[in-house]
Write an enzyme that holds these catalytic residues in place. Structure first.
Site, short mmCIF file in Angstrom:
data_model
loop_
_atom_site.label_atom_id
_atom_site.label_comp_id
_atom_site.label_asym_id
_atom_site.label_seq_id
_atom_site.Cartn_x
_atom_site.Cartn_y
_atom_site.Cartn_z
N GLY A 1 0.84 -1.20 0.00
CA GLY A 1 0.00 0.00 0.00
C GLY A 1 0.88 1.25 0.00
CG PHE A 2 4.28 1.02 -0.61
CD1 PHE A 2 5.17 0.39 0.25
CD2 PHE A 2 3.86 0.33 -1.73
CE1 PHE A 2 5.66 -0.88 -0.03
CE2 PHE A 2 4.33 -0.94 -2.02
CZ PHE A 2 5.24 -1.54 -1.17
N GLY B 1 1.40 -6.83 4.26
CA GLY B 1 2.34 -7.78 3.68
C GLY B 1 3.64 -7.72 4.44
CG ASN C 1 9.88 -12.00 12.72
OD1 ASN C 1 10.96 -12.13 12.14
ND2 ASN C 1 8.93 -12.91 12.66
CE LYS D 1 12.61 4.56 19.69
NZ LYS D 1 13.97 5.13 19.51
N GLY E 1 8.15 0.84 9.46
CA GLY E 1 7.66 0.83 8.08
C GLY E 1 8.29 1.89 7.22
CD GLU E 2 5.63 5.75 7.27
OE1 GLU E 2 5.21 6.65 6.55
OE2 GLU E 2 5.16 5.48 8.38
#
Ligand SMILES: Cc1cc2nc3c(=O)[nH]c(=O)nc-3n(C[C@H](O)[C@H](O)[C@H](O)COP(=O)(O)OP(=O)(O)OC[C@H]3O[C@@H](n4cnc5c(N)ncnc54)[C@H](O)[C@@H]3O)c2cc1C
Ligand code: SF4
Lengths: 791, 329
Positions: free
Chosen positions: A254-255, A483, A677, A747, A750-751
Site C-alpha cells: 500500500g505504501f 504484507g 521479528n 518503534k 515501516g518508514e
C-alpha cells in the site's frame, strides 16, 4: 487500583524478536490467502470505471447506447443516475471526519477537474464484459486548458497557512533564523527537485461491496485502515458504524495509497445499491495512477548557516509543490529538517499551486523522505565546504535533545551506535574524501552516507486476548497487514504475553468486528497493536491472579494481588519469584474453558502520559517523578521526544560515458527499540532502502504539460527497481530499550528505511564524480549533463 | 478489447488466406505486443489468426549463413550455441531485451513487428498521427525523452521500433523471407523492410496485409562473428534502450577491413549507419577512429526538449561497443 503495571522497565521476551517464519507465508505461497478482490460472493457482479480523457472541462454528452447493448451489461452509472451519498464530502472549510485525502467526489456533476477522474461506472456480469462496455461509452467534452503543476506559468503559488489538509502548520519559526543566517560565516543554499512518485503496490486497490439489506453493508476493501473505511462510509451513507463491516485480511502492499478513503470505494458502494447486487471493482494499473493519490511534484530550497568550526546556526526551509483544485496537501518536509540536528534557529514555509491533478497523499515517509534528501545532501555539501568528514560533521551537530520540540530529551536514541556500526560494516574509513578519484575499470566509484529517522506517531488501539484452559489462545485486533508481517509479529507478542509457544496462538486481524486498531500507516501499527495486546493481556492476568490467590491449590493462595507479577505467562510473587505458577495451570483448575482480557493500549506520548499517571507519583519517568505540583495539581510529564534513528551507507558506480548510476553496496543500521521479528524487520528495512533507491534513481511519473495527463502510467515505463538494480544489502539493528513509548519498547519500522536513502545515493554520486545531483530521480540523462557541466 | 474470432492455422496458406487487412485482422504469435495493444484499444481486431502451429521453426547454419524460423522464441534464439558463438550481437540483443517471461513467449517475427512505446500512441486519450493519422503529434511538446533523434518527421518522432533485435539484424545485413496468400515467397533485406515516418507514420513497413514473416537469414561474415550489442537503459534490466549499438568489426593487423554499425533508441527505425561504417573501414581500430565514426553517425540529429542527451549518449555507446569488440581481437 494500587497495582502498578506501568513500571518504566520492559518485560522479558521469548518469541518476540526471533526471526520466525511468516504465519501466513504458506497460505500466500499456496494462493490460499485471500485478497480483497478474491472473496467468493454469491451473485457477484463486476464494475469497471470509465475515466476522463481530459483534465479540465465539462462533459457535454455521455453516449451509452453501444455500451448498453453489450451482452451482460446490467447498469451504466454516470453523474446523471448514480445514487447520491447521504452526505457529500466536505471541502476544506469543514473538518473532515471521514478521512478522505481528497474532499472532492467525482460523478456528482458534469465538471471535470483531472485526467483519470471517474465519469461512469459500468456494471456487468463479468469483468471482461464490463471492461468492453466501458470502452464503448463515448463521452464528449468541452475542453479547457488545464494547469499541470506548480511550475506551469499559469499556476498561482499561494501560502496555504496550513498543509496536509489543515492538519499541519505551514509556518514554523524557531529563534531568529534570518539574522542568524545572514551573519553565519559559512553559508549553503540549494534547491532540490522531487519528481511525482506513485506508490505502485502490486495489489491494485479493490472494493467488493455487499449490501445485506438497506442499511447493512459488508465491504471487502483493500485498505490500510479498516476503521477509517468504516467511519468514512458511515459518514457518507448516513448509517451507523456498527452496520458497516470492513474486511481486509491481506494486502499486497500500500505504501500509503491505501491509507485514506478514496472516491472509487464510495462509488462502488453506491453502484452496488443501485443494482442491488454484490459488486466488485478493481482498479486497473493505469487507474491506480489517478485514483489513490501520489507523492506530489515539489521543490525545496534549503539555506543552512554554520560557524567556521562547522556548528549549525540556522536553517531556512521553503517548499513549493502542486496540489489539487480543492485540498491543501503537501508533505511536511520541514519537520525532519527541524529536528535532525542541533541547530538553534529554524524556519519553514510552504507554497502551493492548484493544478488539474487529484489530491496527493502520504507516501512512505511523507515529508521525511524528500525532506531528508534536501537536508542530508546539503549536510554533505557543507561537510565538503568545511573540509570535514561527513560523518564527523554530523557528530559535531548531533542533537542530544529535540531542538524542534521544546528541547525535550529523547526517549531513546542510538544514532551514534548506528553511525559507528554502519561505518565499521561498510568500511567508511576507506572512503577517499576527494571526489572523482576512485575508479573501477571505466566506472567512477563513490561512497556516501546519510542519517535516517522517523517519528513515533502517538496512537492507540484495543485488543482482545482469549486464553483457553487447553493452552491455546486467540488474540484479536482490527489491524491490517500490508504484507509486512503484522500477522506474524502479533502472534509472537500474543505468545509472550501469555507464555505460550507461538504455534498455540492464533492472531486475527482485518475485520471491524474485532477490537479497533489504528491503521497500518505512519509506522504506528506495530507499536500500537503490540501495546494493545499487552494491555489486554494485563487485563486477563488480573483476572487469573484474582482466581489464583483465591484458590487453595495455587502456590499463590492468599497472596496480595499487588504482590504478584506476571512474566512470560507465569505468575509469581515479586519478592519470591520461585513461588508461582503459569496462567494456564491456574485456569485449567478453575473449571472454566477460557478467559478473556480486553483493553486499550497506547503508543508514543499517550503511553508515556498514561504510564506517568498510573505511576501515581511513585516513579513516573526517572528524571521526572510524578505526584502533585506546588499548586496541588497532578503533575503532567513534559515527556520525551520519540523517534527512531538509523544510518545508511552506500557505494555507487557511475559510468561516465552513459551517466548510469548503479548502487553496488548498501549498509543500513537502525535503532528501532525492540525488534519484533528479526526476519520481517530486516525485510522491511531492505524494502525501505529499495524503495528509496527507486525514487533516487528511476521513479518518476511524467505529467504531460499540455494535457495534465500522465504518460507513463504503467509498470513498463514507470520504472521501479528490478533485482539487477539492487546489490547485496546488509541491514542490522543496534539493541535499544525504550520504556517510554509502549509496553514492549517497540518503534515502528515501516518508514524509517527510506528516509535519507536518496541523499545517501546522491552523496555517493558526489563522492564518485564531484557532481551534486539535486533533482530526483537521478536518471542517466541528468547525470550525463552534470558530468559535462563544469560548475 | 473487442470480441474477436480466433483461428488456429496449421498451414501457412490457411493463415495468409484468412487475413483480410491489417485493421480488422491480425496474426498472433507470442501475443506480447498484440494483446497489450488490444487491451489498450490501440489495435481493435475482430479476427485473430494464431500462427504458432506453423512450421516456421529452426535455427540452422547453411552456406548462406544463419537461418532463424520466425516462430522461434527470443529466449531459445538468444541462448542458442550457434548464435552465441557466431552471431553474438544477435544473442545479446535478445537476452538484454524485455524480461525472462516475455522472452519465453515472444517470437522473432513478432519482435521485428513490435510497435512503438511512444506513450501517446499507447493511450487513446491522446491524439497521435501514428494511431490516428492527421490528429497531431503531442510528443513533440511533451514526453519525448525516449523518442527518436534521427529519421523523424514533422508528423512523428517516435522510435517506431523501440526494441533491440532488429538493430542487430540490420547491422548484420539480415534478410527476411516473407510469404503471401498465394504461397509466394519473397526476400526483403531488413534495411528495406522498415519505413521512415514521413507524412505517413502509420505505415511502418513494407509487409503486405496477407504476408507472413517466415524466417530471417543472416549472412556469414567475420564481422558477424566479431559482433556485439550494447544497450544503455534507465535501470539495470527490463527496460527499453535509451540508446544502443550493434557493431561488427573485422580487424586485420590493426586495420578495420569491414565494419557494421546500427543504432537503437535513436532512430525512427532501427538505424543502420553507413556513414559511421565509412569512417571505420580502412582506418586503424582506435579510439579516434571510433569517435569520428560516432560523430558521423549522429550528423543531422534533431533532438526535442527531453532527448538531446541521446546525441552524446549514443555516440558513447557506439564508441564503447566498438572498443570492446575491437579488444576481442
Ligand atoms: C514490458 C515489455 C518490455 C519489453 N522490452 C523489450 C526490450 O527491451 N527489447 C525488445 O526488443 N523488445 C521488448 N519488448 C517487446 C517484445 O520483444 C515483443 O513484444 C515481442 O518480441 C513480440 O513478439 P510476439 O511473438 O509476442 O508478437 P505478437 O504480439 O504475437 O505479434 C506482434 C505483431 O507481429 C505480428 N506477427 C507476429 N508474428 C508474425 C509473423 N510470423 N508474420 C507476420 N506477422 C507476425 C502480429 O500480427 C502483431 O502485429 C517488450 C515487451 C513488453 C511487453
Ligand atoms: S511521436 Fe509518433 S507515435 Fe508518438 S505521438 Fe507523435 S505521432 Fe504518435
Amino acid at each position: 487500583m494500587e497495582t502498578n503495571f506501568f513500571e518504566p522497565t520492559l518485560p522479558p521476551v521469548n518469541a518476540v524478536g526471533k526471526p520466525m517464519d511468516r504465519v501466513d507465508g504458506r497460505a500466500k505461497v499456496m494462493g490460499a490467502a485471500r485478497y480483497s478482490a478474491e472473496y467468493p460472493v454469491n451473485g457477484l457482479v463486476h464494475g469497471v470505471l470509465k475515466t476522463s480523457d481530459i483534465a479540465k472541462g465539462k462533459i457535454t454528452n455521455i453516449d451509452t447506447a453501444a455500451a448498453a447493448k453489450e451482452p451482460g451489461v446490467i447498469s451504466i452509472l454516470t453523474y446523471q443516475n448514480i445514487p447520491k451519498p447521504a452526505k457529500v464530502p466536505s471541502t476544506l472549510k469543514e473538518e473532515k471526519k471521514w478521512q478522505a485525502a481528497q474532499s472532492y467526489l467525482p460523478m456528482q456533476d458534469a465538471e471535470i477537474h483531472y485526467a483519470g477522474e471517474p465519469v461512469a461506472l459500468v456494471v456487468a456480469d463479468t469483468l471482461e464484459r464490463a471492461t468492453q462496455a466501458a470502452a464503448l461509452i463515448k463521452v464528449s467534452y468541452q475542453v479547457e486548458k488545464p494547469i499541470d503543476s506548480y511550475h506551469d506559468p499559469k499556476a498561482d503559488l499561494f501560502d496555504p497557512q496550513k498543509i496536509q489538509n489543515g492538519k499541519t502548520d505551514g509556518h514554523k519559526v524557531r529563534g531568529n533564523p534570518e539574522t542568524a543566517y545572514a551573519s553565519a560565516p559559512v553559508k549553503h543554499e540549494a534547491t532540490y527537485v522531487h519528481a511525482i512518485n506513485h506508490h505502485n503496490p502490486m495489489e491494485p486497490a479493490a472494493t467488493t461491496a455487499v449490501w445485506e439489506g438497506s442499511d447493512r453493508l459488508t465491504v471487502y476493501e483493500s485498505t490500510q485502515n479498516i476503521t477509517m473505511s468504516q467511519g468514512s462510509l458511515a459518514n457518507l451513507l448516513g448509517i451507523p458504524r456498527d452496520q458497516i463491516r470492513i474486511i481486509t485480511h491481506h494486502l499486497g502492499g500500500g505504501f500509503g495509497c491505501k491509507g485514506s478513503f478514496w472516491p472509487h470505494t464510495i462509488l462502488t458502494v453506491l453502484a452496488a445499491r443501485a443494482v442491488n447486487r454484490p459488486l466488485r471493482l478493481v482498479l486497473t494499473r493505469p487507474q491506480m495512477y489517478t485514483s489513490v493519490g501520489h507523492r506530489e511534484d515539489q521543490e525545496q530550497t534549503l539555506k543552512i548557516g554554520a560557524t567556521q568550526e562547522g556548528k549549525l546556526v540556522s536553517m531556512i526551509h521553503e517548499k513549493k509543490s502542486t496540489t489539487s483544485p480543492w485540498d491543501n496537501y503537501a508533505e511536511s518536509n520541514s519537520k525532519v529538517v527541524n529536528m535532525l540536528y542541533a541547530c538553534p534557529n529554524f524556519s519553514a514555509r510552504y507554497e502551493l499551486a492548484r493544478a488539474n491533478v487529484m489530491t496527493s497523499v502520504w507516501m512512505r515517509a511523507p515529508g521525511e523522505a524528500p525532506g531528508s534528501f534536501a537536508l542530508e545532501s546539503s549536510m554533505d555539501d557543507l561537510a565538503h565546504q568545511l573540509n570535514m568528514d561527513p560523518l564527523q560533521f554530523r557528530l559535531l551537530n548531533y542533537a542530544d535533545k529535540d531542538y524542534s520540540d521544546n528541547e525535550k530529551p529523547w526517549s531513546s536514541k542510538s544514532l551514534k551506535e548506528c553511525y559507528a556500526r554502519g561505518a565499521e560494516l561498510f568500511g567508511w574509513s576507506k572512503r577517499n574524501p576527494k571526489p572523482g578519484q576512485t575508479r573501477r575499470g571505466k566506472k567512477l566509484v563513490g561512497m556516501g552516507m546519510a542519517t535516517a529517522t522517523y517519528p513515533v506517531h502517538s496512537s492507540q488501539g484495543t485488543a482482545r486476548v482469549r486464553l483457553f484452559a487447553d493452552g491455546h489462545a486467540v488474540v484479536q485486533s482490527g489491524a491490517t497487514d500490508l504484507g509486512t508481517g503484522t500477522w506474524t509479529v502479533m502472534t509472537q507478542v500474543g505468545a509472550d504475553a501469555l507464555g505460550l509457544p507461538p504455534e498455540k496462538v492464533r492472531f486475527e486481524l482485518g475485520d471491524t468486528r474485532l477490537p479497533t486498531a489504528p491503521g497500518s500507516g505512519g509506522s504506528q501499527a506495530a507499536g500500537t497493536v503490540s501495546s494493545s495486546i499487552m494491555a489486554a493481556a494485563e487485563d486477563l492476568w488480573k483476572k487469573v491472579i484474582d482466581m489464583a490467590v483465591g484458590d487453595k491449590k495455587s502456590p499463590l493462595y492468599k497472596a496480595k494481588p499487588t504482590d504478584v507479577k506476571v512474566e512470560l505467562g507465569r505468575m509469581f510473587l515479586k519478592k519470591n519469584p520461585q513461588k508461582g505458577e503459569t496462567l494456564v495451570a491456574a485456569l485449567s483448575r478453575s473449571g472454566m474453558t477460557d478467559i478473556e482480557g480486553m483493553a486499550m493500549g497506547k503508543y508514543g506520548s499517550g503511553y508515556e502520559e498514561k504510564h506517568f499517571a498510573a505511576a501515581g507519583g511513585a516513579a513516573g519517568s526517572p528524571e521526572e517523578p510524578g505526584g502533585k505540583n506546588e499548586k496541588g495539581e497532578e503533575k503532567k510529564p513534559s515527556g520525551h521526544s520519540m523517534h527512531s534513528f538509523g544510518a545508511h551507507f552506500c557505494e555507487v558506480e557511475v559510468d561516465p560515458d552513459f551517466g548510469t548510476i548503479r548502487v553496488t553496496r548498501w549498509v543500513g543500521v537502525h535503532g528501532v527499540g525492540q525488534v519484533l521479528n528479526l526476519k520481517t524487520a530486516t525485510s522491511q528495512l531492505y524494502g525501505g532502502a529499495i524503495f528509496g533507491i527507486g525514487s533516487a534513481l528511476m521513479e518518476e511519473t511524467f505529467r504531460d504539460p499540455n494535457y495534465a495527463r500522465y504518460t507513463n502510467h504503467n509498470l513498463a515505463e514507470y520504472h521501479i527497481p528490478v533485482n539487477a538494480d539492487i546489490p547485496d544489502m546488509k541491514i542490522e539493528f543496534v539493541p535499544e530499550k525504550d520504556p517510554y513509548i509502549n509496553a514492549l519498547g517497540v518503534k515502528g519500522i515501516g518508514e524509517i528505511g527510506i528516509v535519507g536513502v536518496a541523499a545517501a545515493v546522491a552523496n555517493a554520486v558526489y563522492n564518485a564524480t564531484g557532481k551534486r545531483m539535486r533533482s530526483l530521480p537521478m536518471t542517466p540523462d541528468k547525470m550525463l549533463q552534470a558530468l559535462r557541466t563544469s560548475a | 478489447m473487442n470480441n474477436f474470432s480466433y483461428l488456429q492455422a496449421t498451414k501457412a496458406k490457411e493463415a495468409t488466406g484468412a487475413k483480410r487487412d491489417d485493421k480488422s485482422s491480425a496474426f498472433i504469435a507470442g501475443g506480447t505486443t498484440l494483446i497489450d495493444l488490444m487491451k489498450l484499444n490501440v489495435e481493435n481486431h475482430d479476427q485473430l489468426i494464431d500462427v504458432n502451429m506453423l512450421p516456421f521453426k529452426g535455427i540452422e547454419q547453411s552456406n548462406d549463413g544463419l537461418r532463424i524460423g520466425a516462430l522461434e522464441r527470443m529466449s531459445d534464439v538468444g541462448e542458442h550455441k550457434l548464435i552465441v558463438e557466431q552471431y553474438p550481437a544477435i544473442s545479446q540483443s535478445l537476452l538484454l531485451a524485455a524480461s525472462a517471461q516475455l522472452r519465453n513467449m515472444a517470437s522473432i517475427g513478432g519482435n521485428i513487428l513490435q510497435r512503438t512505446r511512444c506513450p501517446y500512441f499507447r493511450d487513446t486519450a491522446f491524439p497521435c498521427n501514428k494511431r490516428e493519422p492527421g490528429t497531431g503529434c503531442p510528443a513533440k511538446e511533451g514526453d519525448n525523452r525516449n523518442l527518436a533523434i534521427l529519421g523523424t518527421s514533422d508528423a512523428c518522432i517516435a522510435t517506431s521500433y523501440p526494441g533491440d533485435l532488429s538493430v542487430a539484424l540490420i547491422a548484420l545485413d539480415a534478410v527476411l523471407t516473407l510469404e503471401n496468400a498465394k504461397g509466394k515467397q519473397r526476400r526483403v533485406p531488413i534495411s528495406e523492410f522498415y519505413r521512415l515516418p514521413g507524412k505517413t507514420p502509420h505505415i511502418e513497413n513494407t509487409l503486405e496485409a496477407d504476408e507472413l514473416i517466415v524466417a530471417v537469414t543472416v549472412p556469414k561474415a567475420e564481422h558477424a562473428r566479431k559482433s556485439l550489442y550494447m544497450k544503455v537503459r534507465d535501470r539495470a534490466s527490463y527496460a527499453y534502450a535509451l540508446t544502443s549499438a550493434a557493431v561488427g568489426l573485422d580487424v586485420q593487423g590493426g586495420t578495420i577491413r569491414s565494419a557494421r554499425v546500427a543504432l537503437g533508441g535513436v532512430g525512427a527505425q532501427p538505424w543502420r549507419s553507413k556513414e559511421a561504417e565509412q569512417m571505420l573501414v580502412g582506418k586503424p581500430a582506435n579510439e579516434s577512429t571510433f569517435r569520428a565514426a560516432a560523430a558521423a553517425a549522429v550528423r543531422g540529429a534533431q533532438p526535442y526538449e527531453h532527448n538531446a542527451f541521446k546525441i552524446e549518449m549514443v555516440q558513447n555507446t557506439l564508441v564503447r561497443a566498438l572498443t570492446e569488440v575491437a579488444a576481442k581481437g
